[in-house]
Write an enzyme that holds these catalytic residues in place. Structure first.
Site, PDB file in Angstrom:
ATOM      1  CB  THR B  46      -0.465  -0.078   0.949  1.00 31.31           C
ATOM      2  OG1 THR B  46      -1.620   1.396   0.759  1.00 31.31           O
ATOM      3  CG2 THR B  46      -0.417  -0.029   2.580  1.00 31.31           C
ATOM      4  CD  GLU B  47      -1.085   3.670  -3.104  1.00 34.72           C
ATOM      5  OE1 GLU B  47      -1.064   2.663  -2.989  1.00 34.72           O
ATOM      6  OE2 GLU B  47      -2.082   4.406  -3.544  1.00 34.72           O
ATOM      7  CG  ASN B  48      -0.659   4.296   3.404  1.00 38.94           C
ATOM      8  OD1 ASN B  48      -0.902   3.394   2.512  1.00 38.94           O
ATOM      9  ND2 ASN B  48      -1.755   3.516   4.464  1.00 38.94           N
TER      10      ASN B  48
END
Lengths: 234, 216
Positions: B46-48
Site C-alpha cells: 500500500t503506497e502510504n
C-alpha cells in the site's frame, strides 16, 4: 545543527513561525497528523503561509481552519479533494488559495531531494500529462522523463511515536509516511511524540529519523496516537 | 453471463502469479484482495508505506495509524514492513512491484490511462499516487466496467480525459471481456456472456480477435 530541544507544550515546540513561511505538515489521512502542532500554528497567528502536505485539511481540523481563515496563500499537495475538505473546496472555488497539485510520489521525492541537497531529479511519473506541462523533459535509457525540483521548507511539523533524548525518532505503522523526508527538508523540524526515552532507549539499529534532523520535541498524550493500540505499544 | 464486481475481482486474482508483490488501487481493484488464494504467497503493497497488508481491520483491530491508501483501517500480516513515502514510491517507480491494478475512466487501445480527473470545469482536482502507480509497476492492469453508466465506451482509440500516464496499461479486465492493450493495439483475450463482434460493436473498435473466442 544544534542539539534537539525538549519542551513541555506544543506552543513552545512550535516557536515563532513568521508570516510567509513555508510549512510542511506530515500525515496521510488520520495517520501521522501532528494535530496539536497544527493547532498551535493556528493559535500562533502566522499568515500568508505556503503549506506542503498530502491533504488540504479534513472537516474542522486546524489545517482546514488555517485555510478557511485565508492564512494559507498556497498549498502543495497530492490529494486536496476529500469528502470532508469543504473549507479547502470553498477557498479554491473562490480563488482564495493557490494549489500546486503534485503526484504523491513526486511530492515525497521532491521533499527528499531537498533534504538530500539535490537540485532535482528526472522521473517518468507524469510524463505526457497535464501535471508535467511546461516542465523540462529528457529521454534517459529510452524512457521519457520529467525534471522535478526540490521542495524546501522553513518549518516541518511532524508526528513520530518515540524520541530519545538525542532526538532520534521512531514511528508507528503507517503513521511514518512523510515524517522522515519532511524532517530532513526543513530548516527547523518540530516533532510531537507519544513517548520520550533516555538516550540509548532506542536501539541505534532501529532509529528511523536520526536526531540531527530534529530541532524540538514535545511529548503529548495525543488521542490519535493511542486509540485502538492496546497491547501494540510497548 | 457478464461478470459481477466480485467475479471480475476473482478473474483478476487468477492471473496474479504466486509470490507476486501487488498494489491494488482504491475502489474496484480493492476487491481483488478478497480472492487471492491462501498460501499463494502474494504480498500486498500500500503506497502510504507498507508491504504485507492484511484484510480490513474489525473491532479492536482498528488503529488510526494503520490504514491503507484509501484511508481504511487495515491489519498487518506476519512479515509486514513499514517504510516512508519516498521509499514506498521508489519501490513502485523502481519496478519492484510486479502488478498494479487500477480503476479507470478511460483506457486507450495503446495503453494510455485516464483515471484521475473527469475534466469537469469546477471540479476540485486530486491525483494522489495515481500517476506514480501507473508508470511504476512491471505490469499495470486496469479493472473497470467496459462501458460508463451512460453507455459510453471506456476503452477508446484515444483518451479524451486528462491523462494519468502514456502507454502504461498492458491489460484491461472488465465485466464483458479481458483485453490486452499496448503498442500493437487492442487484442481480445476472453469474453463473458457476449460474442467478440458484440464487444467490438459496443466499443466501436476493431479488436484483434484470436480464433477460439465465440464468434457470430
Amino acid at each position: 545543527m544544534t542539539r534537539t530541544r525538549f519542551v513541555d507544550t506544543a506552543v513552545e515546540a512550535l516557536g515563532v513561525v513568521p508570516d510567509g513561511a513555508t510549512v510542511m505538515i506530515g500525515g496521510f489521512g488520520p495517520a501521522g497528523q501532528p494535530v496539536e502542532l497544527v493547532a498551535a500554528l493556528l493559535a500562533q497567528g502566522a499568515t500568508d503561509l505556503v503549506v506542503v502536505s498530502n491533504n488540504a485539511g479534513n472537516g474542522e481540523d486546524a489545517l482546514a481552519h488555517l485555510i478557511a481563515l485565508g492564512r494559507v496563500r498556497r498549498i502543495m499537495c497530492s490529494f486536496p479533494r476529500q469528502a470532508d475538505s469543504w473549507h479547502f473546496d470553498a477557498a479554491y472555488r473562490a480563488g482564495r488559495i493557490e494549489l500546486e497539485l503534485v503526484p504523491q510520489g513526486n511530492l515525497a521525492e521532491r521533499i527528499r531531494a531537498a533534504g538530500a541537497g539535490l537540485g532535482g531529479f528526472f522521473t517518468p511519473t507524469g510524463y505526457g500529462t497535464p501535471l508535467a506541462e511546461g516542465k523540462e523533459t529528457r529521454v534517459i535509457g529510452g524512457v521519457p522523463m520529467v525534471l522535478e525540483t526540490p521542495i524546501h521548507a522553513d518549518v516541518a511539523l511532524i508526528k513520530a511515536h518515540r524520541a530519545d533524548r538525542a532526538g532520534n525518532l521512531t514511528y508507528r505503522r503507517t503513521a511514518r509516511n512523510f515524517g522522515p523526508v519532511m524532517a530532513a527538508a526543513a530548516r527547523r523540524t518540530v516533532v510531537q511524540v507519544a513517548e520520550v526515552v533516555p538516550a540509548g532507549g532506542i536501539d541505534p539499529e532501529t532509529v528511523v529519523t536520526p536526531g540531527i534532523y530534529v530541532d524540538s520535541v514535545v511529548r503529548l498524550d495525543s488521542a490519535t496516537t493511542i486509540a485502538g493500540t492496546k497491547g501494540a505499544v510497548s | 453471463m457478464t461478470l459481477t464486481r466480485q467475479e471480475m475481482a476473482a478473474r483478476v486474482a487468477r492471473d496474479i502469479a504466486p509470490g507476486s508483490y501487488v498494489n491494488l488501487g482504491i475502489g474496484l481493484p480493492t476487491l481483488v484482495g478478497n480472492h487471492l488464494p491462501a498460501g499463494s504467497g502474494i504480498t500486498l503493497h500500500t503506497e502510504n508505506g507498507m508491504l504485507g497488508m492484511g484484510p480490513a481491520a474489525v473491532g479492536d483491530e482498528v488503529d488510526p495509524e494503520l490504514i491503507n491508501a484509501g484511508k481504511v483501517p487495515v491489519t498487518d500480516l506476519p512479515g509486514a514492513a513499514y517504510f516512508h513515502q519516498a521509499d514506498s514510491f521508489a519501490m513502485m517507480r523502481g519496478g519492484h512491484i510486479d502488478v498494479c491494478v487500477l480503476g479507470a475512466f478511460q483506457v486507450s487501445v495503446h495503453g494510455d490511462l485516464a483515471n484521475w480527473s473527469t475534466g469537469a470545469p469546477n471540479a476540485i482536482p486530486a491525483v494522489g499516487g495515481a500517476m506514480d502507480l501507473a508508470v511504476g509497476a512491471r505490469d499495470t492492469w486496469v479493472m473497470m466496467t467496459l462501458l460508463a453508466k451512460d453507455g459510453t465506451p471506456k476503452l477508446v482509440e484515444e483518451c479524451t480525459l486528462p491523462l494519468t500516464g502514456l502507454g502504461c496499461v498492458s491489460r484491461v479486465y472488465s465485466d464483458l471481456a479481458v483485453i490486452d492493450v499496448g503498442p500493437h493495439g487492442a487484442r481480445l483475450l476472453e469474453t463473458f456472456g457476449t460474442m467478440a463482434s458484440q464487444v467490438e460493436d459496443l466499443l466501436g473498435l476493431a479488436l484483434t480477435t484470436p480464433a477460439g473466442l465465440p464468434q457470430p
